[in-house]
Design a protein around this motif. Structure first.
Motif, short mmCIF file in Angstrom:
data_model
loop_
_atom_site.label_atom_id
_atom_site.label_comp_id
_atom_site.label_asym_id
_atom_site.label_seq_id
_atom_site.Cartn_x
_atom_site.Cartn_y
_atom_site.Cartn_z
N GLY A 105 0.82 -1.20 0.00
CA GLY A 105 0.00 0.00 0.00
C GLY A 105 0.85 1.25 0.00
N VAL A 106 0.21 2.38 -0.26
CA VAL A 106 0.92 3.66 -0.22
C VAL A 106 0.16 4.63 0.68
N THR A 107 0.91 5.50 1.31
CA THR A 107 0.33 6.54 2.15
C THR A 107 1.27 7.73 2.11
N GLY A 108 0.92 8.80 2.81
CA GLY A 108 1.74 10.00 2.79
C GLY A 108 2.85 9.98 3.84
N GLY A 109 3.90 10.73 3.55
CA GLY A 109 5.02 10.83 4.49
C GLY A 109 4.66 11.57 5.76
N SER A 110 3.49 12.21 5.78
CA SER A 110 3.04 12.90 6.99
C SER A 110 2.61 11.93 8.09
N LEU A 111 2.39 10.67 7.72
CA LEU A 111 2.05 9.66 8.73
C LEU A 111 3.25 9.41 9.62
N THR A 112 3.08 9.62 10.91
CA THR A 112 4.15 9.39 11.89
C THR A 112 3.78 8.18 12.74
N ILE A 113 4.74 7.25 12.86
CA ILE A 113 4.50 6.04 13.63
C ILE A 113 5.61 5.83 14.66
N GLU A 114 5.38 4.92 15.56
CA GLU A 114 6.37 4.63 16.60
C GLU A 114 7.70 4.23 15.98
N GLY A 115 8.77 4.82 16.49
CA GLY A 115 10.10 4.52 15.98
C GLY A 115 10.63 5.55 15.01
N ASP A 116 9.78 6.46 14.53
CA ASP A 116 10.25 7.49 13.61
C ASP A 116 11.20 8.45 14.31
N ARG A 117 12.14 8.98 13.52
CA ARG A 117 13.07 10.00 14.01
C ARG A 117 13.13 11.10 12.94
N LEU A 156 3.63 -0.87 3.77
CA LEU A 156 2.95 0.41 3.56
C LEU A 156 4.01 1.46 3.28
N VAL A 157 4.11 1.89 2.03
CA VAL A 157 5.16 2.81 1.60
C VAL A 157 4.71 4.25 1.82
N ARG A 158 5.55 5.02 2.53
CA ARG A 158 5.24 6.43 2.81
C ARG A 158 5.92 7.32 1.78
N LEU A 159 5.10 8.12 1.10
CA LEU A 159 5.57 8.90 -0.03
C LEU A 159 5.69 10.39 0.29
N PRO A 160 6.66 11.08 -0.36
CA PRO A 160 6.69 12.54 -0.33
C PRO A 160 5.72 13.06 -1.40
#
Length: 211
Positions: A105-117, A156-160
């Protein structure tokens, strides 16, 4: 040898069109769920269109039948009431019923999940999206939680920002922060199709960007 069949949900959007073309070029058969088949200007060998709605169970069942991979590129206008999570749940339920294991799947890079830096700039961008598109971000988080609860092999790929163009064939990847501000449709499609037989990002949500 029988062609591997890929189901694409949202095949008439900008992202979906490139995914379909790239898959066909790589020798896959493609079945696409579309609401308006007239938006497909060129019909190619190996392409099958299913006219239906992403929220309709029978449409999903027919689209993914006998496919080995499902790519969810479903999109909505930014201000529309979001139902990404509902579509994803419906796809996953029917994948399990039909014994299909691979979901991309694809989603936006604005999605923030646990572990992000995320960098300061990317954190500010994500916060801006949370304010301007609050309902969408909440639904995207729900979609991610639904994926985390399934035992399927999902990515789930996060896109710019996705821009028109074939690209250079080079993609930067990162699991904790967005590595760039944009990617072309072509580079994005090539990355997604490469994930069909790639296990690196099973059950993960990588960021990608062009070089």
């Amino acid at each position: 040898m029988k062609q591997k069949c890929i189901a694409i949900i949202g095949g008439t959007g900008k992202v979906g069109k490139y995914i379909a073309d790239t898959a066909l070029e790589r020798g896959y058969a493609v079945r696409m769920l579309v609401r308006n088949p007239d938006r497909i200007q060129v019909r190619r060998d190996g392409m099958e269109l299913i006219v239906g709605d992403a929220l309709d169970t029978k449409s999903i069942q027919k689209t993914i039948h006998n496919c080995e991979v499902v790519i969810n590129a479903f999109g909505q206008p930014a201000k529309a009431d979001p139902y990404y999570s509902e579509v994803t749940q419906l796809i996953l339920t029917n994948m399990k019923e039909q014994g299909i294991q691979r979901y991309i799947g694809v989603t936006g890079g604005s999605l923030t999940i646990e572990g992000d830096r995320k960098s300061i700039m990317n954190r500010m961008g994500a916060k801006l999206f949370e304010v301007c598109f609050a309902k969408m971000i909440l639904d995207k988080r729900k979609e991610h939680e639904i994926l985390k609860q399934t035992d399927l092999n999902w990515t789930l790929v996060r896109l710019p920002f996705v821009v028109e163009g074939s690209g250079k064939g080079e993609v930067r990847e990162n699991l904790i922060d967005m590595p760039g501000s944009k990617i072309t449709n072509g580079d994005n499609a090539r990355f997604l199709i490469a994930q069909i037989n790639e296990t690196t990002y099973y059950r993960q949500s990588p960021f990608i960007a062009g070089r």
